[in-house]
Scaffold this active site. Structure first.
Site, PDB file in Angstrom:
ATOM      1  N   LYS A 124      32.548  46.392  -8.774  1.00 39.19           N
ATOM      2  CA  LYS A 124      32.368  46.551 -10.548  1.00 39.19           C
ATOM      3  C   LYS A 124      31.763  47.686 -10.498  1.00 39.19           C
ATOM      4  CE  LYS A 124      33.434  42.145 -12.076  1.00 39.19           C
ATOM      5  NZ  LYS A 124      33.145  40.952 -12.604  1.00 39.19           N
ATOM      6  N   TYR A 130      43.685  40.584 -14.908  1.00 37.65           N
ATOM      7  CA  TYR A 130      42.827  39.561 -16.027  1.00 37.65           C
ATOM      8  C   TYR A 130      43.926  38.929 -16.916  1.00 37.65           C
ATOM      9  CZ  TYR A 130      38.493  41.083 -13.643  1.00 37.65           C
ATOM     10  OH  TYR A 130      37.097  41.174 -13.730  1.00 37.65           O
ATOM     11  N   GLU A 186      46.678  39.917  -6.266  1.00 40.57           N
ATOM     12  CA  GLU A 186      45.466  40.775  -6.784  1.00 40.57           C
ATOM     13  C   GLU A 186      45.555  41.944  -5.387  1.00 40.57           C
ATOM     14  OE1 GLU A 186      41.947  38.413  -7.083  1.00 40.57           O
ATOM     15  OE2 GLU A 186      42.202  37.412  -8.330  1.00 40.57           O
ATOM     16  N   ASN A 222      28.179  41.494 -13.458  1.00 40.54           N
ATOM     17  CA  ASN A 222      28.384  40.455 -12.273  1.00 40.54           C
ATOM     18  C   ASN A 222      28.411  41.864 -11.082  1.00 40.54           C
ATOM     19  OD1 ASN A 222      31.299  40.327 -12.684  1.00 40.54           O
ATOM     20  ND2 ASN A 222      30.365  37.958 -13.399  1.00 40.54           N
ATOM     21  N   ARG A 273      25.575  38.190  -6.261  1.00 39.74           N
ATOM     22  CA  ARG A 273      24.774  38.132  -7.935  1.00 39.74           C
ATOM     23  C   ARG A 273      23.514  37.968  -8.468  1.00 39.74           C
ATOM     24  NH1 ARG A 273      30.977  35.673  -9.686  1.00 39.74           N
ATOM     25  NH2 ARG A 273      31.592  37.406  -9.759  1.00 39.74           N
ATOM     26  N   HIS A 317      33.580  41.266  -8.305  1.00 42.03           N
ATOM     27  CA  HIS A 317      34.851  39.930  -8.573  1.00 42.03           C
ATOM     28  C   HIS A 317      35.518  39.674  -6.816  1.00 42.03           C
ATOM     29  CE1 HIS A 317      39.231  37.913  -9.296  1.00 42.03           C
ATOM     30  NE2 HIS A 317      38.994  39.412  -8.059  1.00 42.03           N
ATOM     31  N   PHE A 339      35.565  37.322 -24.914  1.00 40.43           N
ATOM     32  CA  PHE A 339      35.195  38.046 -24.673  1.00 40.43           C
ATOM     33  C   PHE A 339      35.678  39.715 -23.612  1.00 40.43           C
ATOM     34  CE2 PHE A 339      35.211  34.802 -20.904  1.00 40.43           C
ATOM     35  CZ  PHE A 339      35.242  35.457 -20.384  1.00 40.43           C
TER      36      PHE A 339
HETATM   37  P1  RTP Z   1      35.684  37.580 -11.808  1.00 36.81           P
HETATM   38  O1  RTP Z   1      37.036  36.972 -11.634  1.00 36.81           O
HETATM   39  O2  RTP Z   1      35.051  38.871 -11.511  1.00 36.81           O
HETATM   40  O3  RTP Z   1      35.003  36.741  -9.988  1.00 36.81           O
HETATM   41  O4  RTP Z   1      34.819  36.319 -12.283  1.00 36.81           O
HETATM   42  P2  RTP Z   1      34.966  35.134 -11.870  1.00 36.81           P
HETATM   43  O5  RTP Z   1      36.148  34.800 -12.030  1.00 36.81           O
HETATM   44  O6  RTP Z   1      33.664  34.351 -11.319  1.00 36.81           O
HETATM   45  O7  RTP Z   1      34.856  34.666 -13.342  1.00 36.81           O
HETATM   46  P3  RTP Z   1      36.062  34.613 -14.596  1.00 36.81           P
HETATM   47  O8  RTP Z   1      36.273  32.901 -15.411  1.00 36.81           O
HETATM   48  O9  RTP Z   1      37.348  34.970 -13.649  1.00 36.81           O
HETATM   49  O10 RTP Z   1      35.465  35.829 -15.291  1.00 36.81           O
HETATM   50  C1  RTP Z   1      35.939  36.817 -14.937  1.00 36.81           C
HETATM   51  C2  RTP Z   1      35.190  38.257 -15.753  1.00 36.81           C
HETATM   52  O11 RTP Z   1      35.176  38.155 -16.781  1.00 36.81           O
HETATM   53  C3  RTP Z   1      33.607  38.465 -17.526  1.00 36.81           C
HETATM   54  N1  RTP Z   1      33.535  37.297 -18.472  1.00 36.81           N
HETATM   55  N2  RTP Z   1      32.238  37.365 -19.254  1.00 36.81           N
HETATM   56  N3  RTP Z   1      30.886  37.474 -21.620  1.00 36.81           N
HETATM   57  C4  RTP Z   1      31.463  36.248 -21.016  1.00 36.81           C
HETATM   58  O12 RTP Z   1      31.059  34.743 -21.367  1.00 36.81           O
HETATM   59  C5  RTP Z   1      32.508  36.066 -19.621  1.00 36.81           C
HETATM   60  N4  RTP Z   1      32.956  35.792 -19.351  1.00 36.81           N
HETATM   61  C6  RTP Z   1      33.470  36.120 -17.914  1.00 36.81           C
HETATM   62  C7  RTP Z   1      32.654  38.447 -15.896  1.00 36.81           C
HETATM   63  O13 RTP Z   1      32.567  39.881 -15.592  1.00 36.81           O
HETATM   64  C8  RTP Z   1      33.429  37.679 -15.265  1.00 36.81           C
HETATM   65  O14 RTP Z   1      32.693  38.207 -14.005  1.00 36.81           O
END
Ligand code: RTP
Length: 149
Positions: A11, A51, A128, A114, A104, A117, A59
């Site tokens: 990222k 996303y 993706e 973080n 991370r 991804h 968020f």
């Molecule tokens: P990623 O897609 O980035 O690998 O992350 P992930 O599956 O582990 O988590 P996901 O729930 O899909 O969230 C995607 C990205 O959104 C941001 N996020 N911010 N502020 C918050 O509460 C929050 N929650 C998620 C993070 O950058 C997360 O990696």
């Protein structure tokens, strides 16, 4: 395609903090094969598609501006169980819960910054990869020394 592939993105904070080589080396040294790599300045429509499932989250606007804040290193890795292992190498989404030794857990302190991804299932990985890469940008090859991967 005979083996599993995953999409791993470094990222904007990971790129700007100079973590590219450290992050790539974790996948290389684990034994995974790099089959696609490019630096991308994402646009809003690409990120909304990427996303798609998060668009209603509170968020989401800050996630969007974070992911638009600079270039992203888009990569595709191939190998046994690479989707699950890729998530394990990255560590938990919230760095408070990411174990030391994970990307991370070693490089991040905030969920909203973080550094990387990784696809969360084979199905998302395929979606993706198709979203971020053209077919001809992925390279099929057999590593000379590690044909077992
Ligand atoms: P990623 O897609 O980035 O690998 O992350 P992930 O599956 O582990 O988590 P996901 O729930 O899909 O969230 C995607 C990205 O959104 C941001 N996020 N911010 N502020 C918050 O509460 C929050 N929650 C998620 C993070 O950058 C997360 O990696």
């Amino acid at each position: 395609m005979s083996t599993e592939r995953t999409f791993i993105a470094i990222k904007p904070d990971g790129v700007q903090r100079g973590l590219v080589s450290s992050i790539l080396s974790r996948f290389e040294s684990r034994g995974y094969k790099l089959v696609g790599i490019k630096l991308v300045q994402a646009n809003e429509s690409l990120l909304r598609e990427h996303y798609d499932d998060l668009q209603s989250k509170p968020f989401f606007p800050s996630l969007l501006s974070y992911m638009l804040s600079g270039p992203i290193l888009a990569t595709v890795w191939e190998g046994k169980d690479v989707v699950k292992q890729g998530r394990a190498i990255l560590g938990a989404t919230n760095p408070l819960q990411s174990a030391p030794g994970t990307i991370r857990g070693d490089f991040a302190i905030e969920t909203g910054r973080n550094v990387a991804h990784g696809s969360d299932s084979v199905e998302s990985a395929n979606k993706e990869i198709a979203l971020w890469f053209k077919k001809e940008e992925l390279v099929e090859y057999k590593p000379a020394l590690f044909g077992w991967i």
